[in-house]
Motif scaffolding. Sequence first.
Motif, PDB file in Angstrom:
ATOM      1  N   UNK A  26       0.798  -1.235   0.000  1.00 37.28           N
ATOM      2  CA  UNK A  26       0.000   0.000   0.000  1.00 37.28           C
ATOM      3  C   UNK A  26       0.835   1.291   0.000  1.00 37.28           C
ATOM      4  N   UNK A  27       1.229   1.760   1.202  1.00 38.48           N
ATOM      5  CA  UNK A  27       2.032   2.979   1.302  1.00 38.48           C
ATOM      6  C   UNK A  27       3.213   2.734   2.242  1.00 38.48           C
ATOM      7  N   UNK A  28       3.618   1.442   2.352  1.00 38.86           N
ATOM      8  CA  UNK A  28       4.628   1.099   3.361  1.00 38.86           C
ATOM      9  C   UNK A  28       5.993   1.698   3.025  1.00 38.86           C
ATOM     10  N   UNK A  29       6.349   1.770   1.738  1.00 33.59           N
ATOM     11  CA  UNK A  29       7.658   2.351   1.387  1.00 33.59           C
ATOM     12  C   UNK A  29       7.735   3.785   1.906  1.00 33.59           C
ATOM     13  N   UNK A  30       6.626   4.508   1.724  1.00 34.72           N
ATOM     14  CA  UNK A  30       6.560   5.899   2.169  1.00 34.72           C
ATOM     15  C   UNK A  30       6.582   5.995   3.702  1.00 34.72           C
ATOM     16  N   UNK A  31       5.857   5.106   4.368  1.00 36.39           N
ATOM     17  CA  UNK A  31       5.797   5.133   5.840  1.00 36.39           C
ATOM     18  C   UNK A  31       7.189   4.840   6.424  1.00 36.39           C
ATOM     19  N   UNK A  85       8.459  -1.903  21.404  1.00 33.03           N
ATOM     20  CA  UNK A  85       7.891  -0.539  21.468  1.00 33.03           C
ATOM     21  C   UNK A  85       7.257  -0.143  20.134  1.00 33.03           C
ATOM     22  N   UNK A  86       6.518  -1.073  19.574  1.00 30.78           N
ATOM     23  CA  UNK A  86       5.938  -0.849  18.246  1.00 30.78           C
ATOM     24  C   UNK A  86       4.703   0.040  18.306  1.00 30.78           C
ATOM     25  N   UNK A  87       4.676   0.971  17.363  1.00 28.41           N
ATOM     26  CA  UNK A  87       3.441   1.719  17.071  1.00 28.41           C
ATOM     27  C   UNK A  87       3.039   1.343  15.652  1.00 28.41           C
ATOM     28  N   UNK A  88       1.813   0.868  15.512  1.00 28.59           N
ATOM     29  CA  UNK A  88       1.333   0.419  14.214  1.00 28.59           C
ATOM     30  C   UNK A  88       0.759   1.606  13.441  1.00 28.59           C
ATOM     31  N   UNK A  89       1.136   1.707  12.162  1.00 25.33           N
ATOM     32  CA  UNK A  89       0.519   2.710  11.285  1.00 25.33           C
ATOM     33  C   UNK A  89      -0.411   1.958  10.335  1.00 25.33           C
ATOM     34  N   UNK A  90      -1.726   2.072  10.544  1.00 22.74           N
ATOM     35  CA  UNK A  90      -2.626   1.319   9.667  1.00 22.74           C
ATOM     36  C   UNK A  90      -2.807   2.039   8.333  1.00 22.74           C
ATOM     37  N   UNK A  91      -2.885   1.256   7.264  1.00 24.49           N
ATOM     38  CA  UNK A  91      -3.271   1.797   5.959  1.00 24.49           C
ATOM     39  C   UNK A  91      -4.408   0.934   5.437  1.00 24.49           C
ATOM     40  N   UNK A  92      -4.955   1.273   4.276  1.00 27.17           N
ATOM     41  CA  UNK A  92      -6.137   0.577   3.773  1.00 27.17           C
ATOM     42  C   UNK A  92      -5.944  -0.929   3.696  1.00 27.17           C
ATOM     43  N   UNK A 313      -2.800   7.336  -2.505  1.00 28.99           N
ATOM     44  CA  UNK A 313      -2.654   8.529  -3.343  1.00 28.99           C
ATOM     45  C   UNK A 313      -1.570   9.482  -2.853  1.00 28.99           C
ATOM     46  N   UNK A 314      -1.077   9.269  -1.623  1.00 27.35           N
ATOM     47  CA  UNK A 314       0.020  10.108  -1.122  1.00 27.35           C
ATOM     48  C   UNK A 314       1.378   9.629  -1.631  1.00 27.35           C
ATOM     49  N   UNK A 329      10.000  21.506   3.689  1.00 28.31           N
ATOM     50  CA  UNK A 329      10.557  20.761   2.557  1.00 28.31           C
ATOM     51  C   UNK A 329      10.667  19.265   2.851  1.00 28.31           C
ATOM     52  N   UNK A 330      10.493  18.478   1.818  1.00 27.92           N
ATOM     53  CA  UNK A 330      10.764  17.043   1.897  1.00 27.92           C
ATOM     54  C   UNK A 330       9.851  16.310   2.892  1.00 27.92           C
ATOM     55  N   UNK A 331       8.586  16.730   2.929  1.00 28.96           N
ATOM     56  CA  UNK A 331       7.685  16.089   3.899  1.00 28.96           C
ATOM     57  C   UNK A 331       6.555  15.322   3.206  1.00 28.96           C
ATOM     58  N   UNK A 332       6.580  14.033   3.364  1.00 30.36           N
ATOM     59  CA  UNK A 332       5.489  13.184   2.870  1.00 30.36           C
ATOM     60  C   UNK A 332       4.468  13.009   3.990  1.00 30.36           C
ATOM     61  N   UNK A 333       3.343  12.386   3.676  1.00 30.49           N
ATOM     62  CA  UNK A 333       2.396  12.033   4.741  1.00 30.49           C
ATOM     63  C   UNK A 333       3.055  11.050   5.716  1.00 30.49           C
ATOM     64  N   UNK A 334       3.818  10.104   5.180  1.00 31.02           N
ATOM     65  CA  UNK A 334       4.522   9.137   6.040  1.00 31.02           C
ATOM     66  C   UNK A 334       5.428   9.854   7.040  1.00 31.02           C
ATOM     67  N   UNK A 335       6.151  10.850   6.545  1.00 30.98           N
ATOM     68  CA  UNK A 335       7.045  11.594   7.438  1.00 30.98           C
ATOM     69  C   UNK A 335       6.236  12.421   8.442  1.00 30.98           C
ATOM     70  N   UNK A 336       5.125  12.984   7.978  1.00 32.50           N
ATOM     71  CA  UNK A 336       4.287  13.797   8.876  1.00 32.50           C
ATOM     72  C   UNK A 336       3.771  12.945  10.039  1.00 32.50           C
TER      73      UNK A 336
END
Length: 355
Positions: A26-31, A85-92, A313-314, A329-336
């Motif tokens: 999904x968007x894991x590369x970006x995350x 100490x995992x925090x999960x980032x859910x995507x679709x 789409x991000x 500069x250089x900020x993706x949704x993953x980085x945000x």
Amino acid sequence: MAEINIKDMLASYDKKNLTIATVCSHSSLQIFNGARKERLKTLGIAVGEKKKFYDAFPLGKPDEFLIVDNYKDIAKHSEELREKNVIVIPHGSFVEYLGAENFLKLDIPTFGNRNVLMWESDRNKERKWLEGAGLTMPKEIKDPHNIDNPVIVKYHGAKGGKGFFIAKTYEEFSRRIETNKSFTIQEFVMGTRYYLHYFYSPIQDNAYKLSKGSLQLISMDRRDETTIDEVQRLGSIAELEELGIHPTFVVTGNIPIVMRESLLPRVFEMGEAVIEKSLKLFGGLIGSFCLETVVTEDLEFKVFEISARIVAGTNPYISGSPYSELIQPDMSTGRRIAQEIKYATKQNSLDKILT
Ligand code: ATP
């Protein structure tokens, strides 16, 4: 949900050593790339074997993999993941592969408000939320006999537009409908599509201010859907339909886009209204969300769907978008997302952005 106590889970966490985890799709590369830029550790969850293609993208590759037999088994590893100490980032895809029920029960700190799932996955509740926020949605046609303009027929639970079809008359509808599935009939909105990627922080006041926290517009895209978006190369849709060739809406990719600047105030008003309503309905959506819209020739937005987490789409904007460049500069949704987690850690308010 009620039995998950986020404060208890976080109590044992080493906050200086957090790990950002998601499912490898999904968007894991970006995350992973965004977390890496913020110097957070990363973990990719994959089925069967580690995903070989990550080796080709060293800056999007997780530091480590957790290999499971089946995504539904992730919960079996929750203790091990919490020890890291995992925090999960859910995507679709994360939510879809795990299943809604397992996702809601997953006892690992998860970015965002999981309660939003009930409101976005039920089309009636979604309409109550978005129309209640003052947004205009495509009209719903309850009785197919009343079809007198182009409509889009959507099967419930179909993902990525699979099986959807257009009908212009009742006859056309009844020829194509699969009656064993439940469906919704919506006015087919004529216009241009914009998928708006927002980020809402309940804990930072440094952007477009809301009653609590603030809102950013990170980027926008248009989905590339096969075959509808390119079928005209072969002939008009009407010609093709006569031959029994019907357009489909299966997402294959995403195209970067910007919109005329005069529409941006409305984009923010819509985002604001959606968040304010969510605060009243279920304690508030947190983090990334996307409004899927069609802009008509009268420059009105019709919103046909909301996705309440990071959307694919991000992905065109790993190194920033024309909008995020105006924030940092250089900020993706993953980085945000990674930045929000770091900020909350420093403020000792992780429990306000995780559930
Ligand atoms: P996902 O869950 O991946 O967002 P979905 O399966 O819920 O997708 P939708 O996003 O509702 O499906 O619709 C799929 C596609 O169909 C949209 O991307 C858009 O191109 C088109 N579409 C949906 N609703 C309308 C509408 N009312 N008018 C015109 N086109 C529409």
